[in-house]
Structure formats: C-alpha cells, structure tokens
Design a protein around this motif. Structure first.
Motif, PDB file in Angstrom:
ATOM      1  N   ILE A   1       2.907   5.011  -0.184  1.00  0.00           N
ATOM      2  CA  ILE A   1       2.133   5.692  -0.900  1.00  0.00           C
ATOM      3  C   ILE A   1       1.930   6.884  -0.153  1.00  0.00           C
TER       4      ILE A   1
ATOM      5  N   ALA B   1      -2.793   0.812   1.992  1.00  0.00           N
ATOM      6  CA  ALA B   1      -1.523   1.416   1.577  1.00  0.00           C
ATOM      7  C   ALA B   1      -0.534   0.103   2.067  1.00  0.00           C
TER       8      ALA B   1
ATOM      9  N   GLN C   1      -0.199  -2.573  -0.276  1.00  0.00           N
ATOM     10  CA  GLN C   1       0.177  -1.916  -1.335  1.00  0.00           C
ATOM     11  C   GLN C   1      -0.655  -2.062  -2.640  1.00  0.00           C
ATOM     12  N   GLU C   2      -1.760  -1.744  -2.294  1.00  0.00           N
ATOM     13  CA  GLU C   2      -2.613  -1.580  -3.335  1.00  0.00           C
ATOM     14  C   GLU C   2      -2.670  -0.511  -4.241  1.00  0.00           C
TER      15      GLU C   2
ATOM     16  N   PRO D   1      -3.483   2.981  -5.538  1.00  0.00           N
ATOM     17  CA  PRO D   1      -4.318   4.071  -4.925  1.00  0.00           C
ATOM     18  C   PRO D   1      -5.212   4.656  -5.702  1.00  0.00           C
TER      19      PRO D   1
END
Lengths: 578, 468
Positions: free
Chosen positions: B273, A339, A342-343, A345
């Motif tokens: 996220i 995370a 910023q891969e 998900p």
C-alpha cells in the motif's frame, strides 16, 4: 501438543502455527533467540505477531513460545530515574550485555531485582484493604514518597505486614487467604488503570514558557498537541518542559526520534537540577527511549508504557506530565504494521482505527480522584509533539489530535526561520483551558492577569493587520499610533513570548516574571499612547532604551528581577524626554 | 539457550515467478529473513539477491542486478545461509569500488580485516556521546553559519541542476578535523551520472585526498536495486574505520533521492500500500536506519558524520524525501536556485538552512568565542534585508526606513563576499574575518546581537579585520 513454528516473516511481522489457543495481545517469544513479540491477529490456528526486536535472521520453522500474559510492566519503586527502551528494558543493562550496539534477544527486568527499599507500613495487621489503598511508603528518591498501593482488583484482610528493607519482589504483607503482597505489581500496559472519578482541571500546569502560561495555558490533567514541521523547535519545547515545568513526576517518551537528541537529553538531564526543589531532575523523571532506527513495534509499545507509568504515579496522588516526542512516529508505526497485515487503509495509508486509538490514548490523561484510602487526587497531563508531513496540519495525525486535545500549540516554520522561538503561531494556536486556569493566575500572578492576556492578544492581532498594510504602503506611511503598535508587538515577540531555551535565566520564566513582562508591555503601550496624544512625535520616543530595559528583565536572574522591573518602569515612564 | 546453528547453503531449481526486481520462490526450507541469495542459470548472468519475505508457501527475493532477461523457471536459486556482508578494513582507503564493494580501479581486491553485515545495529542511546566537536568543511555558509559537528547528520538540499553534488565534492576535498586527528572520507555515489563520476574520481585523484578516501560508486547505469545496498556498504565501512580504528569519518552520500526511488520501486513490485506520492509508509524508518548510523560513542575515539545530498524534486522542500530526511537529520543546508542563477557558489540560502548541533560545536573551546553572536548578527541583518527587498519591490527602496535600506544593501554584500567563494577553500578564521568586515560597515547601534564586550574586543584590540 505440537510446538508452534514460524510460517512467515516480513518486516516486523511474523506468523506462527499452531497458536489457536493464544489470546489477542498475548506476549510470545519468537525464534531461537526468543525475541519479544505480541499476538495482534488470530485466524484459525495462525497467530500474527508483531515483533518488538529486529527480525533480520529469523527463519521458517523456528519455534514460538507463549508466555500466558500480555505485554506487562512491573510497577514499583525504582522507576524514577530510569532510562528504558520501548518495552521497558533498562538501556544501561542492555549496554552491559551487548555493548555499544543493541543486539536482539536480551531479556531484562524493568525494576532492579537486587535493589532494597526501606518500607514503612501505614496499614495495620487486621485491616481490610482493597485495590488502591495505601499499604505504606518507600522514600524512592530524596523527598519523593512512593506510596505502595494494593494492586487494583485485589482485596482482603491483612494477616501480616512487615516494616524493613525489601527488594521489589519480597513479600511485605500477606492477606488472610495467604496471598502475598510486594512492593511491586505487574500491569498490562495497554489497559488503563482504574480510578474513582474524573475531576475537572482548574490548576494550571506551570510550563515556565511565557507564550504558554500567558496566552495558551494548560491545566493539570489537560492534553496538548504540539504540531510543527521539522526545524520548528518541537523537541526544544518538549525538552524545556521536561527540564523546568512544574510537575511531581515527568515521563519523557522519545518515540522514533533522533539518537543524538536522546544523548543530549541523557546528558543534560543527568546534570540539571529542578529549580523548585534543587534536586537532580532525573530524580523525578522516567525516560523512555526508542530512537527512529530501533524496532518499529516497540515504538507502539513505548507510548503505552509511558502512559502506564504516569497513571501509576497519578494513583499515588501526584501530578505527572507526559512529554511524547513524537506521536506521529507512533502513528507511523501503526501504519507500518497495518500495511504489513494488508489491512484496508484509511486516509494517507493510516489504519482506519487511528483516530480511535489516538483518542483512547489522549483520554487516559486527566485529573482524577484515585481509588482507595486515604483519598488522593492526581493528574496526568499529556503533551505530545506531532510531526505533520510538509508542515501541513491537514493530515490525519494532527487532525485526529485536534479532535480530542484541549490546547493546540501550533509551531510555524516561518517564525522559526525568523528565529522567533518558541515558534508558536499565535494566530492558529488556542487553549480551551484559559478560563479554567485564569483564577489561579490572577491570584498567583496578578489580579489583572485576564486583562493583560486579552491586551497582549489584541496587540498581536492589531500588529498582523498593520503589517499587511505596511507591506503595501511602507512603514513611514503609517500613523504614529500605528507605528507604536508595531513597536509594542515587536517588544511582545522578542521579550514577552520569545524565550531563549539556552539562556540560564530565560529558559524558565516564573509566573511572576511572565506577569511583570506582560504588565510592562501594557505600561509601555499606555505611556506611549499618552505621549503621542499629547503631541510628542513618535521619533522622539526612546525605543532603544525601552528595548534594553525589556531585555534586562527578560534575562534577569531571580535575585535581580525586582530591581530590574523597577528600572524598566522608570525607563518607560521617562521614554518621551529622550 | 543453544546457539543458532549456521544453516548451510540450499539450492532450488526454478522460481515460481518474477515481477520487476522481485523473484518468488516456492517452499524454501528454513529461509531466513535478510538471507543472501545467488541466482544462476545456463546462459544467464549471475545475480545476487536478498530474502525480504519468508513464507511457507512463497518466499520473496529482491534481486540486486537488472532482472531484464531473467528466466525464473530456469534459474538456480541458492540460499547461502548468510546475510549481506561487506569487506571492511583500513586498506580500503584510497580505493574506488563499485556500489557493492568490487574494485573499479583496476587494482586487486583488498585483503581487508573482516566481513561485517551491512545492516548494522542501532547504537544504544546511553552509549552515545553528545556531538560537540567542530569539523571544518572549508565552506563559509556551513562553517560560519551552520556549523557541522562530528557525529552529526547534515544533509544538503539541492535541486535539479543545482550544484549539490559539487558542494559535496568540495567538502570531501576540503574537510579537516579541528586538531589534526585521524580523518577519513567515505563517499557513496548512489545513482549519479557517468559525467559526475568522472569529475569526482579525477578531482580526488589530483588533489591529495584520495589516500584518506574510500569511493563507492553506484552509477545511474548500475542496477537500481543495488542502490539500496550502497549506502549501507559505505556506512559499514565507515563504522569500522571509526569505531575499530578511532578515525573520524565523514560519509558523503549522493544522492538520497535515487535511493528513495529504488525503495519505492521495490515497494511497488511487492504491491504494498503506497504512502505519500507512492513512497512506502516505512520510508521514515528505512531512512532512519541510514542516517541514525551517524554518531560518537562514549568510550571510542572515532566518529561517523554524514552529509547526504538530497535533490528536491521540483525544488519542493515538502516532497516526502526531503521532508522525511529533515525530520531525521540534524538540520539542513538548503541551496537556492536564485543564488545559483546569480552566479553565487555555493548557492546556500542561509535562512532556511540550519544546523541543530551548531551550538555544541562552536565557541571559545571549539571555534571562536564570539561565533554565536557573529552568526546571529549576520543572520538577523540578512533576514531583515531580505524582507526589505520584498518590501522594496512594492514601495521602492526610497520608501524604506534607513535601517531597512542599509540591510538591503547588506544582502548583496553578504551574498557576494561571504557566501560566494567560488570553488576555493576558506578557513574558519577567514570566514570570521570577512563576516566582521561586513558587520563593521553598519552603525554600532544596529548590531544588537553583538555584546559590548565582544565589540570592545573586536574594535579595541586589533582592527585588522576592518582594514584588510
């Protein structure tokens, strides 16, 4: 060349530039305090680094230094009995340096550089050796021979080999080309160690837990997932196995779990003895401790570190069991780092490569023929707790585990609330190793092992059906033979598969005790059914006496076991006269 | 290695942008992760913040005060060179302070003994002592059935409208160590209402516990983001009292749900996220850095014990907040809406409740010799009775076996006489005595968890429990 400097820090992640020359997974020292970190992404001249220590206080423009190697551990005598953090630093040594609380930026070798080991060569001068060949032995702990191996990948003719007392870095032998060999060698923890070939598992890993040995066995070299919500007893199971199960070497990985639990492990393991050898269990144990509040990237490393130790002892020809508690915390560490990068998900925010990483890890378990001579077979058994959120197994970590493991020990909160321990749900658990291990159990336990296993499973299944009916019509409305099934299943739950991890004689069940309890249960059902068929009323059976007899066998000391089994047989035979 | 130079304060004019509780500042030289920040501006109130992401281009500051009315372009931003600290000392005992440690009781600020960073450091596991000493809370459902032990973290799982915070206040008031050792309570109120705050402060003042208590009050009307600091300020204070002064400190935090919501708010503002239900993926690790600060050290006389209160949204125990809490803490005390509605106080449902460290803290050396058997037996019959209750709803109580019928009657007595205690403190001997008087209404042969030795000692020697 310009020195690389930090250009960004967020959580466990730092970025530095210029580091274009670095390799992926190269170890770096981050900042003035030289925190350990690992390069996990390279883009142009920017390296993204996961830092294994607390990053608070890191600032922009602090230097980053390359080390030229990836995260590596030293393998050699002295690993047994050690207590290490997730990157392999001895925790006692850290406490000596920084006191009760862990301060970042301390470097310490995994193996004690001062300790001297008495080395007895078995290879001779002039011999040509290659990776995996045994050079000689060191008695690492009383009765535990540490086979000193030629490091994988090296080969040569021995020009000189010495007997004597050495530290782990002293030269014990030299090749003709002049390169030295010592008692230890480095290994990159993310790389699996080579072997000659994989072998099928056919010998059971004796857990000492009746529910596993009888119903859901695992073989040496097998892999098991143990999922369960909180309070279902995962940790007690992992600890019971670490204490009592039969393996030459145990690697216990406390990954992202409770500090007090680890204190208990350290306390208990320090004073317990292995029932099989009578020696302290720490003699055969390596503890890796990375509690939930310790840096998250080191949680990722801890699992690979433990696996590397296990493979190393496997290569010496030993059976090693890894107990990981819990793999979910490891997966969450991957998620946290992904995370921050910023891969994109995947499911539940986990990175898309989660399942792939997990299966590669599980597949490092197995029974193998090692490289080198003399020929050796060893095994790594991998038992990992999984902590599914909300106890719901339909989550990525549990599901990814189930795709690769050979056995599932599913723990159930409902059973735990009923104080049925181990809270193994016999309806959902399974083992693909049952047939492979049955021959061994039949020889060592009793010839009718297969039958007893099948009968026990059948009884438990019948019980479930009947209880559903009884829930509707009441127990009194059931036929007598059905009530006998309910009673038999109750005995099975309390005395056969139920086990008290804190009772001195019940915590570990020998194969013989497991066998006899299963056999007594079968005797009880047979005798009870016979009595009912002859018209004896269910109420006339002395169930209380039978239960007392089962309880006595369950908690019998080894010396009293035989006598109590005989007594239980008598009680069962006489139960209708009461 | 040269020592880390203490960077001086640096001031910047104007932030690039602001979003929710976050401020984005361009090109800060040598910003440090975790660095403490002052935000000032003409006509604006002073605010405090912390660096949560440092970058060559943009540095992100989390602002602890309300950002309503903040004009980023006109703000003066000072990176102080220090990380967040709090004043600690024995003279904080008896004080009521804000969520970040400012006096709320009208008295001058304490002098204190030191300023310590609030983020703490992990206890080295080899220096931990395994917890084994009993703490009497005065609550039967805890002392008798789910014993709290020094160094443990045992949350109360409450629900909206359930008296979780009241139970926590009872514990603050009534808890005492087993042998009269030095004892203190640090109460961290996180996002609780004005009404609750008033109740507690006056309650603690009226009873004599205030002098051994430090109150940190972050109220519902206080800035959300400050809630991320309050538990850490409280824990830092507690650690200092415990490990510098050798005091046994009980930290009661109410309510962790508000803390977790603040965490989610920051994560959302950073456009991270989201994990389950929008909570960040690192919430487990973050909560662990709070709860894992409980413990006992090998060579130190004090201890830190935590009783956090968690309000289960919609009574859902699988919600991420109680779920992750339960994975970190050593058990849980679960409140039941049904018991609450029937007037049982405290409404503790002992079946899903659990104290993982109970075994280490009970028995002859700590409480009473038969504690384990006593608790197991009560638990077993109560569990059987509750199951019988379900069955009775279908087949009627006449359809039950006699043992089940007795267990069914036992459920009522257990809840009304043992669990229910109103707001009154009950000592452990009283708890044990009442438990025995309930058990002794049952036939001996149904008390399968009670050994003959225990039973003999109970009925042979004194029969006081039965007659009283």
């Amino acid at each position: 060349m310009t020195e690389a400097r930090i250009i960004r820090v967020a959580g466990a992640i730092a970025e530095a530039r210029p580091l274009g020359e670095a390799a992926l997974y190269e170890l770096v020292e981050v900042g003035e305090r030289r925190l350990l970190g690992e390069v996990i992404r390279l883009q142009d001249d920017i390296a993204t680094i996961q830092v294994f220590e607390e990053t608070s206080g890191l600032s922009l423009e602090e230097p980053v230094r390359r080390t030229g190697s990836s995260l590596t551990t030293a393998l050699g005598p002295g690993l047994l009995g050690s207590i290490l953090d997730g990157v392999g630093r001895p925790l006692e040594g850290l406490a000596d340096r920084s006191g009760d609380f862990i301060a970042p930026g301390t470097t310490l070798p995994t193996l004690d550089p001062e300790a001297r080991w008495s080395f007895a060569p078995t290879a001779a001068t002039g011999a040509t050796v290659a990776g995996g060949d045994v050079l000689g032995v060191v008695e690492e702990r009383p009765g535990i021979m540490h086979r000193v191996l030629v490091p994988p990948g090296s080969a040569g003719r021995i020009a000189d080999i010495q007997e004597g007392s050495f530290t782990v870095s002293d030269t014990i032998a030299t090749f003709e080309d002049g390169s030295p060999l010592s008692l230890s060698h480095p290994w990159a923890i993310r790389e699996r160690r080579p072997m000659r070939r994989r072998l099928p598992g056919d010998r059971p890993f004796i857990t000492g837990q009746r529910v596993f040995d009888l119903l859901f066995p695992v073989v040496e070299g097998g892999s098991v997932a143990v999922p369960g919500g909180f309070g279902t007893g995962k940790t007690v199971i992992e600890q019971s196995l670490a204490k009592y199960a039969k393996a030459d070497v145990m690697v216990y990985i406390g990954c992202g779990e409770r500090g007090n639990e680890m204190a208990e492990v350290l306390h208990d393991f320090g004073r317990l003895t292995d029932p099989a050898t009578g020696r302290p269990i720490m003699d055969r144990t390596i503890l890796i401790v990375n509690t939930s509040n310790m840096p998250v990237a080191a949680r990722d490393a801890s699992v690979y570190l433990g696996m590397t130790f296990a493979e190393y002892y496997r290569d010496m020809g030993y059976h090693v069991a890894i107990l990981a508690d819990s793999l979910s915390r490891w997966a969450e560490a991957l998620r946290e780092i992904a995370a921050r990068l910023q891969e994109m998900p995947g499911e539940e925010g986990y990175p898309t490569y989660l399942a792939n990483r997990m299966s590669r890890l599980y597949e490092r378990a197995g029974r193998v023929e090692s490289e080198g001579t003399p020929s050796r077979t060893g095994a790594v058994t991998f038992i990992s707790a999984v902590s599914p959120p909300g106890g719901d197994f339909a989550e990525p970590v549990t599901q990814a585990s189930l795709r690769v493991v050979g056995a599932l020990w599913a723990l159930d909160a409902r059973l735990a609330h009923q104080r049925q321990f181990p809270a193994v749900d016999w309806d959902t658990s399974y083992s693909l190793y049952a047939e492979a291990s049955a021959s061994w159990f039949s020889e060592e336990g009793g010839a009718d092992w297969r039958k007893l296993r099948a009968e026990t499973i059948r009884l438990l299944q019948r019980d479930r059906e009947l209880r559903e009916i009884a829930g509707l019509v009441g127990v009194d409305a059931l036929e007598d033979d059905d009530r006998l099934v309910l009673e038999g299943a109750r005995i099975a739950r309390e005395f056969l598969i139920g086990q008290n991890a804190f009772h001195p004689h019940d915590a570990f069940s020998s194969v013989s005790k497991t066998y006899h309890l299963a056999r007594l249960l079968w005797e009880f059902m047979r005798t009870g059914t016979g009595a009912l068929e002859q018209g004896v009323a269910f109420e006339k059976l002395d169930l209380a006496g039978v239960r007392v007899a089962f309880g006595a066998v369950k908690t019998a000391a080894p010396d009293d076991l035989d006598a109590l089994i005989v007594e239980a047989e008598r009680t069962i035979a006489d139960m209708e006269v009461a | 290695m040269k020592p880390l130079e203490a960077p001086m304060a640096r001031t910047y004019a104007g932030a690039a942008s602001a979003a929710g509780p976050l401020l984005f500042v361009r090109s800060t030289r040598r910003a440090k992760l975790g660095e403490w920040v002052r935000i000032e501006g003409a006509g604006q109130r002073n605010r405090r913040g912390q660096v949560i992401d440092v970058g060559n281009e943009i540095t992100v500051i989390q602002v602890f005060e309300e950002t309503l009315g903040l004009r980023p372009a006109e703000a003066t931003i000072t990176l102080t060179g220090e990380t967040a600290t709090t004043l600690v000392g024995k003279d904080l005992l008896g004080r009521a302070l804000s969520g970040t440690g400012a006096p709320l009781d009208g008295l001058p600020a304490s002098i204190g003994e030191a300023r310590l960073p609030i983020w703490g450091a992990p206890i080295n596991p080899v220096r931990r002592q395994h917890p084994s000493d009993f703490i009497e809370t005065g609550v039967t459902a805890i002392d008798g059935m789910n014993t709290l032990v020094r160094g443990q973290k045992l949350p109360v799982f409450s629900g909206p409208g359930l008296p979780g915070v009241e139970l926590a206040a009872d514990i603050v008031e009534n808890a005492r160590p087993a042998r009269g050792e030095p004892f203190a309570v640090v109460f961290a109120a996180v996002g609780i209402t004005e009404r609750e705050t008033q109740t507690f402060v006056s309650r603690f003042r009226e009873s004599e516990v205030m002098e051994r208590t430090v109150l940190f009050l972050n109220q519902a009307s206080d800035p959300t983001i400050e809630r991320l600091l309050t538990p850490r300020v409280a824990l830092t204070t507690a650690e200092h009292l415990a490990f510098t002064h050798g005091i046994h400190v009980l930290v009661v935090t109410a309510d962790i749900t508000h803390y977790a919501e603040a965490l989610r708010e920051v994560a959302a503002a950073r456009e991270e996220i989201p994990g389950r239900r929008g909570y960040p993926g690192y919430m487990y690790t973050d909560l662990a850095t709070l709860f894992e600060r409980a413990g006992v050290l090998k060579d130190s006389p004090g201890s830190v014990t935590q009783v956090p209160v968690v309000t289960l949204p919609d009574d859902d125990i699988t919600h991420p907040i109680p779920d992750l809490t339960g994975y970190i803490t050593e058990g849980q005390i679960v409140l039941s809406r049904e018991l609450h509605q029937r007037g049982v106080y405290p409404p503790v449902d002992v079946l899903p409740s659990l104290s993982r460290l109970m075994n280490a803290g009970i028995g002859k050396e700590h409480t009473v010799a038969e504690h384990r058997e006593w608790a197991d037996q009560l638990y077993a019959i109560y569990a059987r009775g509750r199951e019988a209750k379900l069955m009775a709803a279908i087949v009627g109580s006449e359809g039950l076996a006699p043992g089940d019928r007795r267990a069914l009657e036992f459920v009522d007595a257990f809840e009304k006489e043992l669990i229910h205690q109103g707001g009154v403190r009950r000592s452990l001997p009283d708890t044990i005595r009442i438990g025995w008087s309930l058990l002794q209404t049952l036939p001996r042969d149904e008390l399968t968890r009670i050994s003959d030795a225990t039973w003999g000692a109970r009925t042979g020697g004194t029969d006081a429990g039965k007659s009283s």
